[in-house]
Design a protein around this motif. Structure first.
Motif, PDB file in Angstrom:
ATOM      1  N   HIS A 267      23.469   9.487  -3.781  1.00 16.08           N
ATOM      2  CA  HIS A 267      22.349   9.457  -4.727  1.00 16.08           C
ATOM      3  C   HIS A 267      22.799  10.015  -6.074  1.00 16.08           C
ATOM      4  O   HIS A 267      22.469   9.460  -7.123  1.00 16.08           O
ATOM      5  CB  HIS A 267      21.170  10.277  -4.200  1.00 16.08           C
ATOM      6  CG  HIS A 267      20.446   9.607  -3.074  1.00 16.08           C
ATOM      7  ND1 HIS A 267      19.241  10.060  -2.617  1.00 16.08           N
ATOM      8  CD2 HIS A 267      20.750   8.538  -2.306  1.00 16.08           C
ATOM      9  CE1 HIS A 267      18.826   9.299  -1.617  1.00 16.08           C
ATOM     10  NE2 HIS A 267      19.738   8.373  -1.415  1.00 16.08           N
ATOM     11  N   THR A 268      23.558  11.098  -6.055  1.00 22.76           N
ATOM     12  CA  THR A 268      24.064  11.694  -7.290  1.00 22.76           C
ATOM     13  C   THR A 268      24.991  10.719  -8.010  1.00 22.76           C
ATOM     14  O   THR A 268      24.915  10.540  -9.233  1.00 22.76           O
ATOM     15  CB  THR A 268      24.812  13.004  -6.980  1.00 22.76           C
ATOM     16  OG1 THR A 268      23.907  13.892  -6.323  1.00 22.76           O
ATOM     17  CG2 THR A 268      25.345  13.653  -8.239  1.00 22.76           C
ATOM     18  N   PHE A 269      25.856  10.062  -7.257  1.00 24.72           N
ATOM     19  CA  PHE A 269      26.768   9.071  -7.836  1.00 24.72           C
ATOM     20  C   PHE A 269      25.982   7.923  -8.467  1.00 24.72           C
ATOM     21  O   PHE A 269      26.263   7.498  -9.597  1.00 24.72           O
ATOM     22  CB  PHE A 269      27.710   8.557  -6.748  1.00 24.72           C
ATOM     23  CG  PHE A 269      28.659   7.502  -7.218  1.00 24.72           C
ATOM     24  CD1 PHE A 269      29.671   7.796  -8.103  1.00 24.72           C
ATOM     25  CD2 PHE A 269      28.542   6.193  -6.751  1.00 24.72           C
ATOM     26  CE1 PHE A 269      30.558   6.814  -8.539  1.00 24.72           C
ATOM     27  CE2 PHE A 269      29.420   5.214  -7.177  1.00 24.72           C
ATOM     28  CZ  PHE A 269      30.431   5.525  -8.067  1.00 24.72           C
ATOM     29  N   VAL A 270      24.969   7.430  -7.761  1.00 19.69           N
ATOM     30  CA  VAL A 270      24.141   6.330  -8.258  1.00 19.69           C
ATOM     31  C   VAL A 270      23.411   6.738  -9.535  1.00 19.69           C
ATOM     32  O   VAL A 270      23.298   5.942 -10.467  1.00 19.69           O
ATOM     33  CB  VAL A 270      23.150   5.869  -7.158  1.00 19.69           C
ATOM     34  CG1 VAL A 270      22.040   5.010  -7.716  1.00 19.69           C
ATOM     35  CG2 VAL A 270      23.896   5.103  -6.083  1.00 19.69           C
ATOM     36  N   ASN A 271      22.935   7.978  -9.588  1.00 22.85           N
ATOM     37  CA  ASN A 271      22.276   8.454 -10.811  1.00 22.85           C
ATOM     38  C   ASN A 271      23.214   8.329 -12.004  1.00 22.85           C
ATOM     39  O   ASN A 271      22.805   7.901 -13.080  1.00 22.85           O
ATOM     40  CB  ASN A 271      21.821   9.905 -10.657  1.00 22.85           C
ATOM     41  CG  ASN A 271      20.666  10.050  -9.699  1.00 22.85           C
ATOM     42  OD1 ASN A 271      19.959   9.099  -9.409  1.00 22.85           O
ATOM     43  ND2 ASN A 271      20.486  11.259  -9.188  1.00 22.85           N
ATOM     44  N   GLY A 272      24.477   8.698 -11.799  1.00 18.11           N
ATOM     45  CA  GLY A 272      25.465   8.573 -12.861  1.00 18.11           C
ATOM     46  C   GLY A 272      25.719   7.132 -13.255  1.00 18.11           C
ATOM     47  O   GLY A 272      25.835   6.814 -14.442  1.00 18.11           O
ATOM     48  N   LEU A 273      25.794   6.256 -12.276  1.00 16.32           N
ATOM     49  CA  LEU A 273      25.992   4.836 -12.575  1.00 16.32           C
ATOM     50  C   LEU A 273      24.841   4.294 -13.411  1.00 16.32           C
ATOM     51  O   LEU A 273      25.051   3.572 -14.384  1.00 16.32           O
ATOM     52  CB  LEU A 273      26.076   4.014 -11.282  1.00 16.32           C
ATOM     53  CG  LEU A 273      27.318   4.156 -10.428  1.00 16.32           C
ATOM     54  CD1 LEU A 273      27.169   3.304  -9.165  1.00 16.32           C
ATOM     55  CD2 LEU A 273      28.557   3.750 -11.187  1.00 16.32           C
ATOM     56  N   GLU A 274      23.634   4.672 -13.026  1.00 13.08           N
ATOM     57  CA  GLU A 274      22.462   4.128 -13.710  1.00 13.08           C
ATOM     58  C   GLU A 274      22.308   4.675 -15.132  1.00 13.08           C
ATOM     59  O   GLU A 274      21.719   4.000 -15.969  1.00 13.08           O
ATOM     60  CB  GLU A 274      21.202   4.409 -12.902  1.00 13.08           C
ATOM     61  CG  GLU A 274      21.154   3.587 -11.636  1.00 13.08           C
ATOM     62  CD  GLU A 274      19.878   3.773 -10.861  1.00 13.08           C
ATOM     63  OE1 GLU A 274      19.338   2.750 -10.416  1.00 13.08           O
ATOM     64  OE2 GLU A 274      19.428   4.926 -10.698  1.00 13.08           O
ATOM     65  N   ARG A 275      22.847   5.860 -15.397  1.00 10.24           N
ATOM     66  CA  ARG A 275      22.760   6.420 -16.755  1.00 10.24           C
ATOM     67  C   ARG A 275      23.438   5.513 -17.779  1.00 10.24           C
ATOM     68  O   ARG A 275      23.019   5.444 -18.920  1.00 10.24           O
ATOM     69  CB  ARG A 275      23.390   7.806 -16.813  1.00 10.24           C
ATOM     70  CG  ARG A 275      22.428   8.865 -16.428  1.00 10.24           C
ATOM     71  CD  ARG A 275      22.987  10.256 -16.691  1.00 10.24           C
ATOM     72  NE  ARG A 275      22.511  11.091 -15.616  1.00 10.24           N
ATOM     73  CZ  ARG A 275      23.254  11.628 -14.654  1.00 10.24           C
ATOM     74  NH1 ARG A 275      24.556  11.475 -14.663  1.00 10.24           N
ATOM     75  NH2 ARG A 275      22.717  12.334 -13.707  1.00 10.24           N
ATOM     76  N   ASP A 276      24.491   4.850 -17.371  1.00 12.74           N
ATOM     77  CA  ASP A 276      25.188   3.952 -18.292  1.00 12.74           C
ATOM     78  C   ASP A 276      25.584   2.676 -17.566  1.00 12.74           C
ATOM     79  O   ASP A 276      26.756   2.295 -17.524  1.00 12.74           O
ATOM     80  CB  ASP A 276      26.403   4.645 -18.893  1.00 12.74           C
ATOM     81  CG  ASP A 276      26.843   3.985 -20.193  1.00 12.74           C
ATOM     82  OD1 ASP A 276      26.221   2.975 -20.584  1.00 12.74           O
ATOM     83  OD2 ASP A 276      27.799   4.471 -20.803  1.00 12.74           O
TER      84      ASP A 276
END
Length: 58
Positions: A32-41
């Motif tokens: 989930h943390t990794f996905v949050n980073g992906l979605e930021r950019d």
């Protein structure tokens, strides 16, 4: 490991939105943390592989 979890680690680039949804639907908290980073950019994430496919990155 469940099939769903195994599939969370395997996807093609054009399946990124579906992969993100699958990660969010499961209890894969570290992802989930990794996905949050992906979605930021997300624009940069999706443009990066396309640029290297064209030979722009050596």
């Amino acid at each position: 490991m469940s099939t769903r979890r195994q599939n969370a680690y395997q996807f093609e680039g054009d399946q990124l939105p579906q992969w993100i949804e699958a990660v969010r639907a499961d209890d894969l908290l570290n992802l989930h943390t990794f996905v949050n980073g992906l979605e930021r950019d997300l624009a940069a994430v999706t443009a990066g592989p396309a640029a290297s496919d064209r030979g722009a990155c050596a």
